[in-house]
Design an enzyme around this catalytic site. Structure first.
Site, short mmCIF file in Angstrom:
data_model
loop_
_atom_site.label_atom_id
_atom_site.label_comp_id
_atom_site.label_asym_id
_atom_site.label_seq_id
_atom_site.Cartn_x
_atom_site.Cartn_y
_atom_site.Cartn_z
N HIS A 103 0.87 -1.18 0.00
CA HIS A 103 0.00 0.00 0.00
C HIS A 103 0.90 1.22 0.00
O HIS A 103 1.62 1.47 0.97
CB HIS A 103 -0.89 0.02 1.24
N HIS B 108 -1.50 -12.16 1.94
CA HIS B 108 -1.12 -12.09 3.36
C HIS B 108 -1.76 -13.18 4.20
O HIS B 108 -2.53 -12.89 5.11
CB HIS B 108 -1.41 -10.70 3.94
C1 NCD Z 1 -4.41 -2.55 4.75
C2 NCD Z 1 -4.54 -1.03 4.61
O1 NCD Z 1 -4.36 -0.31 5.59
O2 NCD Z 1 -4.77 -0.56 3.49
N1 NCD Z 1 -4.44 -2.86 6.14
C3 NCD Z 1 -3.97 -3.98 6.72
O3 NCD Z 1 -4.15 -4.15 7.94
N2 NCD Z 1 -3.31 -4.90 6.05
C4 NCD Z 1 -5.47 -3.23 3.97
C5 NCD Z 1 -5.30 -4.72 3.85
O4 NCD Z 1 -4.44 -5.20 3.13
O5 NCD Z 1 -6.03 -5.44 4.55
ZN ZN Z 2 -2.87 -5.14 2.00
#
Ligand code: NCD
Ligand code: ZN
Length: 363
Positions: A19, A178
């Site tokens: 992200h 993940h």
């Molecule tokens: C991610 C985000 O903040 O965009 N958050 C996370 O906890 N991994 C979104 C995601 O991949 O679930």
């Molecule tokens: Zn993610």
């Protein structure tokens, strides 16, 4: 790959799930990803999400223009699947080489997923289009049914949705992103080679206790949430196994301090800056450094049918302390910073940069 007690040299890796956000956070975190990774699959969960070819093109331009000078890095763009998306948009984005993959967020499963999919059958024709195009499907694999315990949501997603989805779309390339559980590891291992999984550094290092050590610790809260120790151990075994169905995806998900520490704190761990060192530590602990390159630099590219990177990268056994905070550029207010994964802890390995192109903003 070359492994000695003091040095590891491997093909430059890629991050198959990250992200990068937008605006000032993008400017702040992109150098961390581009510091070690040659390519990255960029998640589309912006506000509003990336649901058109044009918005993906514009987002890619913003990423490229935020790159530090001279750094070679290719963002691979994704489109956010919604029940209203048309097959034509997928076809156009694929034809024009803009969409590398499409991301499925079950609605309200995680950060900025409210526009995601409520009913999987509503996107069945999109999945068929993707299967025909050869456009991979990336899945946030959790059910959102409030009756299901949050620690069981991945397993239930596999049982209720993923197994039938891959049976129905056997030609569709699918990545379960993940993964956090032993059942997910087993499911991916026993499926065809059209299904693979990414594994984050944090799910290899922490179990769910980390969130509650001496108080509530939002820095360790992410989705899917970390699980019991037995699951962490299964993930470590899978990641370090060298098996081609498992590869690197950091899921680095930066949220500003004040957004993590609130009565409704955001899910996500910012790990980009030290991700490679963090993974290296796990491979060393598992006596599996010989499989590090497969996981970090080979399996993902092979799965996606991309060439391996030509550059090499070196890690030296040179301990480094991860800073407690990571300041975002352009912000001067006290709360405008990120807390990196491993904050305040010492990592054993450090990436060695011979060129002057890699700016190190961590100091
Ligand atoms: C991610 C985000 O903040 O965009 N958050 C996370 O906890 N991994 C979104 C995601 O991949 O679930
Ligand atoms: Zn993610």
């Amino acid at each position: 790959m070359d492994v000695s007690p003091e040095k590891i040299t491997l093909i430059q890796p890629d991050d198959w799930h990250v992200h990068l956000r937008d605006g000032s956070i993008l400017n702040g975190v992109l150098p961390s990803t581009a510091r070690t990774f040659r390519r990255a699959i960029v998640m589309p969960n912006l506000k509003p999400p990336i649901t058109t070819v044009e918005s993906a093109i514009q987002y890619k331009k913003r990423i490229v223009s935020a790159l530090p000078k001279g750094v070679e890095f290719t963002p691979l763009m994704t489109v956010y699947l919604t029940e209203n998306l048309s097959s034509e948009v997928l076809k156009k984005g694929h034809r024009e080489g803009v969409f590398f993959a499409a991301k499925l967020y079950p609605a309200n499963s995680t950060t900025n997923s409210s526009d995601g999919v409520r009913d999987l059958s509503a996107i069945d024709s999109l999945l068929e289009t993707m299967e025909n195009l050869g456009l991979p499907l990336l899945i946030h694999g959790e059910v959102t049914d409030p009756k299901i315990d949050i620690f069981d949501r991945e397993e239930v997603f596999i049982d209720r949705h993923l197994s039938s989805l891959i049976r129905k779309h056997q030609g569709l390339r699918v990545v379960l992103e993940h993964i956090t559980t032993e059942p997910a590891v087993q499911f991916v291992e026993s499926s065809s080679d059209m299904l693979a999984a990414t594994i984050t550094p944090h799910h290899l290092h922490i179990n769910r206790n980390a969130m509650f050590e001496g108080g509530f610790r939002s820095d360790f809260y992410c989705l899917p949430v970390a699980k019991r120790e037995r699951h962490r151990l299964a993930l470590r075994k899978a990641a370090t196994s060298g098996k081609s169905c498992f590869f690197l995806g950091t899921d680095s998900a930066p949220h500003r301090r004040q957004d993590k520490e609130s009565s409704c704190g955001c899910a996500g761990i910012f790990n980009a800056h030290y991700a490679l060192e963090s993974y290296a530590e796990v491979f060393e602990q598992e006596c599996a450094l010989h499989n590090f390159e497969s996981f970090a630099s080979v399996n993902g590219a092979t799965f996606y049918g991309l060439p391996l990177n030509t550059n090499l990268i070196t890690l030296a056994r040179s301990p480094q302390v991860v800073p407690k905070t990571f300041q975002l550029p352009g912000f001067c207010e006290r709360e405008e910073y990120l807390v990196p994964f491993h904050a305040g802890h010492t990592l054993r390995w450090s990436v060695v940069f011979e060129g002057a192109n890699h700016e190190d903003r961590s100091a």
